[in-house]
Write a protein that holds these residues in place. Sequence first.
Motif, PDB file in Angstrom:
ATOM      1  N   LEU A   1     -14.782  -6.648   6.215  1.00 42.73           N
ATOM      2  CA  LEU A   1     -14.990  -8.036   5.805  1.00 42.73           C
ATOM      3  C   LEU A   1     -15.964  -8.141   4.630  1.00 42.73           C
ATOM      4  CD1 LEU A   1     -15.071  -9.873   9.241  1.00 42.73           C
ATOM      5  CD2 LEU A   1     -13.221  -9.845   7.555  1.00 42.73           C
TER       6      LEU A   1
ATOM      7  N   LYS B   1      -9.650 -13.247   9.815  1.00 38.68           N
ATOM      8  CA  LYS B   1      -9.369 -13.881   8.534  1.00 38.68           C
ATOM      9  C   LYS B   1      -8.367 -15.018   8.644  1.00 38.68           C
ATOM     10  CE  LYS B   1     -10.259 -10.474   4.975  1.00 38.68           C
ATOM     11  NZ  LYS B   1      -9.639  -9.668   3.922  1.00 38.68           N
ATOM     12  N   TYR B   2      -7.292 -14.813   9.404  1.00 38.77           N
ATOM     13  CA  TYR B   2      -6.187 -15.768   9.384  1.00 38.77           C
ATOM     14  C   TYR B   2      -5.928 -16.466  10.716  1.00 38.77           C
ATOM     15  CZ  TYR B   2      -5.381 -13.052   5.198  1.00 38.77           C
ATOM     16  OH  TYR B   2      -5.534 -12.416   4.002  1.00 38.77           O
TER      17      TYR B   2
ATOM     18  N   HIS C   1      -7.461  -9.088  10.766  1.00 39.89           N
ATOM     19  CA  HIS C   1      -6.443 -10.092  10.462  1.00 39.89           C
ATOM     20  C   HIS C   1      -6.662 -11.360  11.283  1.00 39.89           C
ATOM     21  CE1 HIS C   1      -2.565 -11.576   9.112  1.00 39.89           C
ATOM     22  NE2 HIS C   1      -2.326 -11.922  10.369  1.00 39.89           N
TER      23      HIS C   1
END
Length: 98
Positions: free
Chosen positions: A60, A86-87, A83
């Motif tokens: 990150l 982040k999303y 992932h």
Amino acid sequence: MVRIRLTRLGKRNMPFYRIVVVDSRKKRDGAYIESLGYYNPLRAPADIKVNVERAVEWILKGAQPSDTVRDILSRAGVLKKVHEIKYGKREATNETSS
């Protein structure tokens, strides 16, 4: 650039690798910033131990894993966790607004 890569340990014909965070300009077995775990390819199922929290933190922050380390971290579940961080929130907000 900061990289996450392998540094080789072990005797001749008996490789053992440490997963390390290192400046990309350093030598393969040179000084490193932090050790994240190890990888032993000689075991029947390859022996992998990774500090997942620290690996996620470094990715990150922008550390780029080498191709081999990317595969190892994927097997350990690190990339999935990155992932989700982040999303994951963005997908959850889209589902509730529908």
